[in-house]
Design a protein around this motif. Structure first.
Motif, mmCIF file in Angstrom:
data_model
loop_
_atom_site.group_PDB
_atom_site.id
_atom_site.type_symbol
_atom_site.label_atom_id
_atom_site.label_comp_id
_atom_site.label_asym_id
_atom_site.label_seq_id
_atom_site.Cartn_x
_atom_site.Cartn_y
_atom_site.Cartn_z
ATOM 1 N N THR A 79 0.810 -1.220 0.000
ATOM 2 C CA THR A 79 0.000 0.000 0.000
ATOM 3 C C THR A 79 0.845 1.272 0.000
ATOM 4 O O THR A 79 0.448 2.276 -0.575
ATOM 5 C CB THR A 79 -0.950 0.028 1.205
ATOM 6 N N GLY A 80 2.008 1.236 0.635
ATOM 7 C CA GLY A 80 2.853 2.421 0.674
ATOM 8 C C GLY A 80 3.442 2.790 -0.667
ATOM 9 O O GLY A 80 3.816 3.940 -0.891
ATOM 10 N N PHE A 81 3.524 1.840 -1.561
ATOM 11 C CA PHE A 81 4.158 2.081 -2.846
ATOM 12 C C PHE A 81 3.172 2.257 -3.997
ATOM 13 O O PHE A 81 3.581 2.529 -5.116
ATOM 14 C CB PHE A 81 5.116 0.934 -3.181
ATOM 15 N N THR A 82 1.882 2.105 -3.717
ATOM 16 C CA THR A 82 0.918 2.215 -4.813
ATOM 17 C C THR A 82 0.888 3.623 -5.398
ATOM 18 O O THR A 82 0.758 3.790 -6.606
ATOM 19 C CB THR A 82 -0.492 1.808 -4.354
ATOM 20 N N ALA A 83 1.011 4.637 -4.547
ATOM 21 C CA ALA A 83 0.994 6.015 -5.054
ATOM 22 C C ALA A 83 2.207 6.283 -5.937
ATOM 23 O O ALA A 83 2.091 6.918 -6.989
ATOM 24 C CB ALA A 83 0.958 7.001 -3.894
ATOM 25 N N ILE A 84 3.354 5.765 -5.537
ATOM 26 C CA ILE A 84 4.571 5.945 -6.328
ATOM 27 C C ILE A 84 4.445 5.215 -7.662
ATOM 28 O O ILE A 84 4.856 5.724 -8.700
ATOM 29 C CB ILE A 84 5.797 5.447 -5.541
ATOM 30 N N LEU A 85 3.842 4.035 -7.626
ATOM 31 C CA LEU A 85 3.717 3.225 -8.836
ATOM 32 C C LEU A 85 2.832 3.902 -9.878
ATOM 33 O O LEU A 85 3.075 3.789 -11.080
ATOM 34 C CB LEU A 85 3.172 1.842 -8.494
ATOM 35 N N VAL A 86 1.824 4.620 -9.417
ATOM 36 C CA VAL A 86 0.943 5.321 -10.346
ATOM 37 C C VAL A 86 1.740 6.336 -11.155
ATOM 38 O O VAL A 86 1.574 6.455 -12.375
ATOM 39 C CB VAL A 86 -0.213 5.984 -9.581
ATOM 40 N N TYR A 87 2.629 7.078 -10.497
ATOM 41 C CA TYR A 87 3.454 8.047 -11.223
ATOM 42 C C TYR A 87 4.444 7.339 -12.146
ATOM 43 O O TYR A 87 4.768 7.832 -13.221
ATOM 44 C CB TYR A 87 4.181 8.961 -10.238
ATOM 45 N N PHE A 88 4.907 6.169 -11.734
ATOM 46 C CA PHE A 88 5.771 5.365 -12.594
ATOM 47 C C PHE A 88 5.010 4.941 -13.846
ATOM 48 O O PHE A 88 5.538 5.004 -14.963
ATOM 49 C CB PHE A 88 6.273 4.148 -11.812
ATOM 50 N N PHE A 89 3.736 4.514 -13.683
ATOM 51 C CA PHE A 89 2.907 4.156 -14.829
ATOM 52 C C PHE A 89 2.736 5.348 -15.765
ATOM 53 O O PHE A 89 2.799 5.209 -16.985
ATOM 54 C CB PHE A 89 1.525 3.678 -14.383
ATOM 55 N N ALA A 90 2.501 6.524 -15.188
ATOM 56 C CA ALA A 90 2.322 7.719 -16.012
ATOM 57 C C ALA A 90 3.583 8.016 -16.813
ATOM 58 O O ALA A 90 3.508 8.324 -18.002
ATOM 59 C CB ALA A 90 1.959 8.913 -15.125
ATOM 60 N N ALA A 91 4.728 7.902 -16.159
ATOM 61 C CA ALA A 91 5.986 8.137 -16.868
ATOM 62 C C ALA A 91 6.184 7.107 -17.975
ATOM 63 O O ALA A 91 6.633 7.444 -19.075
ATOM 64 C CB ALA A 91 7.157 8.102 -15.885
ATOM 65 N N LEU A 92 5.828 5.854 -17.707
ATOM 66 C CA LEU A 92 5.942 4.820 -18.741
ATOM 67 C C LEU A 92 5.018 5.100 -19.924
ATOM 68 O O LEU A 92 5.394 4.876 -21.076
ATOM 69 C CB LEU A 92 5.625 3.446 -18.159
ATOM 70 N N MET A 93 3.834 5.588 -19.634
ATOM 71 C CA MET A 93 2.911 5.919 -20.721
ATOM 72 C C MET A 93 3.486 7.027 -21.594
ATOM 73 O O MET A 93 3.427 6.950 -22.825
ATOM 74 C CB MET A 93 1.554 6.352 -20.152
ATOM 75 N N ILE A 94 4.040 8.042 -20.963
ATOM 76 C CA ILE A 94 4.626 9.143 -21.723
ATOM 77 C C ILE A 94 5.806 8.646 -22.557
ATOM 78 O O ILE A 94 5.919 8.950 -23.751
ATOM 79 C CB ILE A 94 5.041 10.286 -20.781
ATOM 80 N N LEU A 95 6.665 7.849 -21.947
ATOM 81 C CA LEU A 95 7.818 7.314 -22.678
ATOM 82 C C LEU A 95 7.380 6.388 -23.812
ATOM 83 O O LEU A 95 7.976 6.405 -24.894
ATOM 84 C CB LEU A 95 8.763 6.592 -21.724
ATOM 85 N N ALA A 96 6.353 5.574 -23.563
ATOM 86 C CA ALA A 96 5.868 4.664 -24.611
ATOM 87 C C ALA A 96 5.310 5.452 -25.788
ATOM 88 O O ALA A 96 5.559 5.115 -26.946
ATOM 89 C CB ALA A 96 4.801 3.731 -24.042
ATOM 90 N N GLY A 97 4.561 6.495 -25.506
ATOM 91 C CA GLY A 97 4.026 7.327 -26.583
ATOM 92 C C GLY A 97 5.129 8.002 -27.366
ATOM 93 O O GLY A 97 5.102 8.019 -28.607
ATOM 94 N N LEU A 98 6.104 8.554 -26.660
ATOM 95 C CA LEU A 98 7.227 9.202 -27.337
ATOM 96 C C LEU A 98 8.037 8.197 -28.151
ATOM 97 O O LEU A 98 8.499 8.504 -29.256
ATOM 98 C CB LEU A 98 8.124 9.916 -26.321
ATOM 99 N N TYR A 99 8.187 6.986 -27.628
ATOM 100 C CA TYR A 99 8.899 5.936 -28.359
ATOM 101 C C TYR A 99 8.199 5.640 -29.689
ATOM 102 O O TYR A 99 8.847 5.561 -30.740
ATOM 103 C CB TYR A 99 8.985 4.665 -27.508
ATOM 104 N N HIS A 100 6.878 5.478 -29.632
ATOM 105 C CA HIS A 100 6.159 5.164 -30.867
ATOM 106 C C HIS A 100 6.167 6.334 -31.842
ATOM 107 O O HIS A 100 6.232 6.125 -33.056
ATOM 108 C CB HIS A 100 4.730 4.719 -30.563
ATOM 109 N N ILE A 101 6.111 7.538 -31.330
ATOM 110 C CA ILE A 101 6.195 8.699 -32.218
ATOM 111 C C ILE A 101 7.547 8.706 -32.932
ATOM 112 O O ILE A 101 7.629 8.911 -34.141
ATOM 113 C CB ILE A 101 5.965 10.009 -31.430
ATOM 114 N N CYS A 102 8.615 8.443 -32.181
ATOM 115 C CA CYS A 102 9.955 8.396 -32.789
ATOM 116 C C CYS A 102 10.080 7.237 -33.769
ATOM 117 O O CYS A 102 10.684 7.383 -34.837
ATOM 118 C CB CYS A 102 11.026 8.288 -31.710
#
Length: 174
Positions: A79-102
């Motif tokens: 439970t202590g890490f779920t909030a951190i993981l959400v931001y990690f997911f968001a960063a992964l989504m941004i990186l995945a989108g940028l990867y596909h654009i490139c």
């Protein structure tokens, strides 16, 4: 990347996206617990290779001990890490989108994809930005749903790129 690898990646991310959508409540905790298992496995492998490779494995043992503590913490108190993981997911989504654009813009020589192919990766970047803005405290279920949808979008991008690459190879062979 070969079209076969893109297809495999697409299938795996599609399955993960579907799982996240249908397992909203337990999904974040389960992912944190799986990360804890990964830390434990990494610690064991670190100690194994430290004794096999180095004459003085003390630094590796120290990092492995830290990985064990973190892994157990993630495994038994996610439970202590779920909030951190959400931001990690968001960063992964941004990186995945940028990867596909490139990849669409520069990844395939002599192939120009239409603008419609860029819409899904742009949505990934925007979705990650929305998650970063909303935050994890207020909208955990929405964030898990958005992440599941983003994984499905990512898989569709992989399938489209695989189709584009394989059709380009067929044209190139003629």
């Amino acid at each position: 990347m070969k079209s076969k690898n893109l297809t495999y990646t697409g299938v795996i991310t599609l399955l993960l996206g579907i799982l996240l959508i249908f397992m909203k409540g337990a999904a974040i905790s389960a992912v944190v617990m799986v990360m804890g298992v990964f830390f434990l496995v990494a610690a064991v492998l670190n100690v194994y290779f430290a004794f096999k490779k180095y004459s003085s494995p003390y630094a590796s043992i120290l990092t492995a001990l830290g990985a064990v503590v973190l892994g157990l913490w993630l495994l038994f108190d996610p439970t202590g890490f779920t909030a951190i993981l959400v931001y990690f997911f968001a960063a992964l989504m941004i990186l995945a989108g940028l990867y596909h654009i490139c990849m669409l813009a520069f990844g395939f020589k002599d192939v120009r994809f239409p603008f419609a192919f860029y819409i899904l990766p742009i949505l990934l970047v925007l979705g990650g930005g929305v998650i970063l803005i909303i935050g994890s405290d207020r909208m955990m279920n929405l964030i898990v749903l958005l992440t599941g949808i983003a994984l499905i979008i990512y898989s569709v991008c992989c399938f489209l790129e695989a189709a584009g690459e394989s059709s380009y190879r067929k044209i190139e062979m003629k």
